[in-house]
Design a protein around this motif. Structure first.
Motif, PDB file in Angstrom:
ATOM      1  N   VAL A   1      68.227  25.468  13.204  1.00 38.66           N
ATOM      2  CA  VAL A   1      69.648  25.166  13.096  1.00 38.66           C
ATOM      3  C   VAL A   1      70.373  26.479  12.802  1.00 38.66           C
ATOM      4  O   VAL A   1      69.995  27.201  11.865  1.00 38.66           O
ATOM      5  CB  VAL A   1      69.932  24.152  11.967  1.00 38.66           C
ATOM      6  CG1 VAL A   1      71.429  23.915  11.835  1.00 38.66           C
ATOM      7  CG2 VAL A   1      69.197  22.846  12.236  1.00 38.66           C
TER       8      VAL A   1
ATOM      9  N   HIS B   1      66.701  27.308  21.090  1.00 37.81           N
ATOM     10  CA  HIS B   1      67.859  26.538  20.625  1.00 37.81           C
ATOM     11  C   HIS B   1      68.701  26.163  21.840  1.00 37.81           C
ATOM     12  O   HIS B   1      69.145  27.024  22.591  1.00 37.81           O
ATOM     13  CB  HIS B   1      68.687  27.366  19.642  1.00 37.81           C
ATOM     14  CG  HIS B   1      69.875  26.634  19.092  1.00 37.81           C
ATOM     15  ND1 HIS B   1      69.772  25.606  18.177  1.00 37.81           N
ATOM     16  CD2 HIS B   1      71.206  26.789  19.338  1.00 37.81           C
ATOM     17  CE1 HIS B   1      70.978  25.161  17.880  1.00 37.81           C
ATOM     18  NE2 HIS B   1      71.866  25.867  18.568  1.00 37.81           N
ATOM     19  N   ASN B   2      68.885  24.864  22.036  1.00 37.27           N
ATOM     20  CA  ASN B   2      69.641  24.356  23.192  1.00 37.27           C
ATOM     21  C   ASN B   2      69.135  24.939  24.510  1.00 37.27           C
ATOM     22  O   ASN B   2      69.906  25.306  25.390  1.00 37.27           O
ATOM     23  CB  ASN B   2      71.134  24.660  23.034  1.00 37.27           C
ATOM     24  CG  ASN B   2      71.763  23.849  21.908  1.00 37.27           C
ATOM     25  OD1 ASN B   2      71.240  22.802  21.522  1.00 37.27           O
ATOM     26  ND2 ASN B   2      72.882  24.321  21.382  1.00 37.27           N
ATOM     27  N   GLY B   3      67.811  25.054  24.619  1.00 32.58           N
ATOM     28  CA  GLY B   3      67.197  25.518  25.858  1.00 32.58           C
ATOM     29  C   GLY B   3      67.157  27.026  26.027  1.00 32.58           C
ATOM     30  O   GLY B   3      66.599  27.514  27.014  1.00 32.58           O
ATOM     31  N   SER B   4      67.728  27.785  25.088  1.00 35.50           N
ATOM     32  CA  SER B   4      67.723  29.248  25.177  1.00 35.50           C
ATOM     33  C   SER B   4      66.747  29.838  24.174  1.00 35.50           C
ATOM     34  O   SER B   4      66.598  29.331  23.064  1.00 35.50           O
ATOM     35  CB  SER B   4      69.122  29.812  24.913  1.00 35.50           C
ATOM     36  OG  SER B   4      70.024  29.414  25.922  1.00 35.50           O
ATOM     37  N   ARG B   5      66.090  30.912  24.571  1.00 38.70           N
ATOM     38  CA  ARG B   5      65.137  31.605  23.706  1.00 38.70           C
ATOM     39  C   ARG B   5      65.856  32.751  23.002  1.00 38.70           C
ATOM     40  O   ARG B   5      66.456  33.616  23.646  1.00 38.70           O
ATOM     41  CB  ARG B   5      63.981  32.131  24.551  1.00 38.70           C
ATOM     42  CG  ARG B   5      63.000  33.049  23.825  1.00 38.70           C
ATOM     43  CD  ARG B   5      61.806  33.289  24.712  1.00 38.70           C
ATOM     44  NE  ARG B   5      60.994  34.411  24.295  1.00 38.70           N
ATOM     45  CZ  ARG B   5      59.691  34.510  24.548  1.00 38.70           C
ATOM     46  NH1 ARG B   5      59.083  33.560  25.209  1.00 38.70           N
ATOM     47  NH2 ARG B   5      59.007  35.569  24.157  1.00 38.70           N
ATOM     48  N   TYR B   6      65.799  32.767  21.681  1.00 38.14           N
ATOM     49  CA  TYR B   6      66.457  33.785  20.879  1.00 38.14           C
ATOM     50  C   TYR B   6      65.413  34.659  20.184  1.00 38.14           C
ATOM     51  O   TYR B   6      64.403  34.167  19.682  1.00 38.14           O
ATOM     52  CB  TYR B   6      67.353  33.155  19.816  1.00 38.14           C
ATOM     53  CG  TYR B   6      68.597  32.494  20.358  1.00 38.14           C
ATOM     54  CD1 TYR B   6      69.806  33.173  20.400  1.00 38.14           C
ATOM     55  CD2 TYR B   6      68.559  31.185  20.833  1.00 38.14           C
ATOM     56  CE1 TYR B   6      70.958  32.559  20.886  1.00 38.14           C
ATOM     57  CE2 TYR B   6      69.693  30.563  21.330  1.00 38.14           C
ATOM     58  CZ  TYR B   6      70.888  31.262  21.348  1.00 38.14           C
ATOM     59  OH  TYR B   6      72.018  30.653  21.843  1.00 38.14           O
TER      60      TYR B   6
ATOM     61  N   LYS C   1      69.643  37.029  22.795  1.00 34.78           N
ATOM     62  CA  LYS C   1      68.941  36.324  23.855  1.00 34.78           C
ATOM     63  C   LYS C   1      69.094  37.094  25.158  1.00 34.78           C
ATOM     64  O   LYS C   1      69.934  37.970  25.289  1.00 34.78           O
ATOM     65  CB  LYS C   1      69.466  34.897  24.008  1.00 34.78           C
ATOM     66  CG  LYS C   1      70.922  34.787  24.430  1.00 34.78           C
ATOM     67  CD  LYS C   1      71.318  33.322  24.582  1.00 34.78           C
ATOM     68  CE  LYS C   1      72.779  33.187  25.028  1.00 34.78           C
ATOM     69  NZ  LYS C   1      73.164  31.776  25.234  1.00 34.78           N
TER      70      LYS C   1
END
Length: 310
Positions: A109, A228-233, A246
Motif C-alpha cells: 500500500v 502495485h496495480n500491475g506495475s513493478r516498482y 518504475k
C-alpha cells in the motif's frame, strides 16, 4: 602467477577480494590488509552502527555540529558534488523517504501523500552543512538521515585498489556483490571481465565488459521490488518526488572510479532512460547500460562489450 582470493561479509553485502601474486604468504597478507581496511571504513560510515561517525551525525540532526574525520568530510563533500552534477537525482539524504516503504515482494500500500510530503521536507543534499576547515558536519533539519549505502562500498573498493597498487600488486579486484573494481590483469595476463546479469535471472549473463583500470556498479530491483496495480516498482526512491521508480530493471555504470560508478548507477536509475543516457554521454570515460521493464537494453554511445545472450 596465481590468483588468490578471500570472501567475507562486509558493509551489509558479500565481498570477494582477489589478487595476482607468486607468493601465497604475501598475497594473504595483502588480502587481510584489504579486509581490515573495508572493516575500518564500515565502522566510520555505517548508518547501522550507533557509534559510527555517520550515525552520530544523524543522531544530532537539526541540533548540533559534529566533528568527524577529514576522510568522512571529503566523502560527504564529493557526495554533494555528485548530487549537484546529477541535478539532485543522487542524494544521500533520501533516508526519511526509504523508511516509508517496505519492499518485500508482498502486498503493498502506498504511503499517504501527506506522509511523503512530510518526509520530503527532510530530504535535500543542500541541507547538509560541511566545513572542511574544521572537519565539521551538520544536518540542518531535525529528522534528517544520511546514508552512504549508494557510495560507501565503491569508496571502500577504491581505497583498497589504491593501497594494493601502491604495494606493487600487479593485478587485483574487489567485488562487492557484483559491483566490481579491477586493475592490472588476471593470472593469464588477460584483462579482467565482468558479466552484466539478466535482471530476471542473476545466474544468466547477458553480456561481458572488459575492465582495465575501471569499475562497474549496478543498481537494480533484483531482490527488492513490489507490484502495485500491475506495475513493478523498484526499491530505489526518486529524491525529487519521493516515489519508488518504475520502468527500469537495472542500470550498470562503468567509470574509472568505483565510488563514482556506485553513485551514478543510483542517479541514472532515478533519471530514467532518456535523461540518464544523455547525462552519461556527457561524462568523460563513463559508460552505461540500462535494462527497462520490457527487457530492452540501452547503451551509451562508446561502450565496448561482448554480447553473450539477449
Amino acid at each position: 602467477m596465481n590468483r588468490f582470493k578471500r570472501k567475507c561479509r562486509l558493509m551489509g553485502c558479500s565481498f570477494e577480494l582477489g589478487l595476482i601474486a607468486s607468493d601465497a604468504a604475501i598475497a594473504n597478507q595483502y588480502l587481510e590488509q584489504g579486509i581490515r581496511e573495508i572493516q575500518r571504513i564500515e565502522n566510520l560510515l555505517s548508518e547501522f552502527k550507533p557509534d559510527s561517525q555517520i550515525s552520530i551525525i544523524n543522531q544530532h540532526a537539526g541540533e548540533a555540529t559534529v566533528h568527524v574525520d577529514n576522510e568522512v568530510v571529503q566523502l560527504l563533500h564529493r557526495s554533494q558534488k555528485i548530487s549537484s552534477i546529477s541535478n539532485g537525482y543522487f542524494d544521500i539524504t533520501v533516508g526519511p523517504l526509504k523508511k516509508l516503504f517496505r519492499f518485500k515482494n508482498e502486498a503493498f500500500v502506498f504511503p499517504a501523500k501527506h506522509s511523503i510530503a512530510k518526509a520530503l521536507k527532510k530530504v535535500g543534499y543542500r541541507k547538509i552543512s560541511i566545513d572542511p576547515e574544521t572537519n565539521s558536519v551538520k544536518l540542518n533539519s531535525k529528522g534528517m538521515h544520511i546514508s552512504l549505502a549508494a557510495i560507501g562500498k565503491g569508496y571502500a573498493a577504491d581505497v583498497v585498489r589504491k593501497m594494493w597498487k601502491e604495494n606493487n600488486v600487479i593485478g587485483g579486484y574487489i567485488d562487492a556483490s557484483g559491483d566490481l573494481t579491477a586493475f592490472g590483469h588476471d593470472e593469464k595476463g588477460e584483462p579482467w571481465k565482468i558479466g552484466i546479469a539478466n535482471p530476471d535471472n542473476r545466474n544468466e549473463t547477458l553480456l561481458t565488459i572488459p575492465l582495465h583500470e575501471a569499475s562497474v556498479a549496478t543498481s537494480g530491483d533484483y531482490e527488492q521490488h513490489f507490484i502495485h496495480n500491475g506495475s513493478r516498482y523498484s526499491h530505489n526512491i526518486n529524491p525529487k518526488d519521493g516515489k519508488p521508480i518504475k520502468g527500469i530493471k537495472s542500470v550498470s555504470i562503468v567509470s574509472p572510479s568505483a565510488e563514482l560508478s556506485d553513485a551514478l548507477a543510483t542517479a541514472v536509475y532515478a533519471m530514467g532512460i532518456d535523461k540518464g543516457l544523455s547525462f552519461l554521454n556527457q561524462l568523460p570515460k563513463t559508460h552505461g547500460i540500462i535494462i527497462d521493464d520490457q527487457n530492452k537494453i540501452f547503451f551509451t554511445k562508446q561502450l565496448h562489450y561482448e554480447a553473450v545472450s539477449i
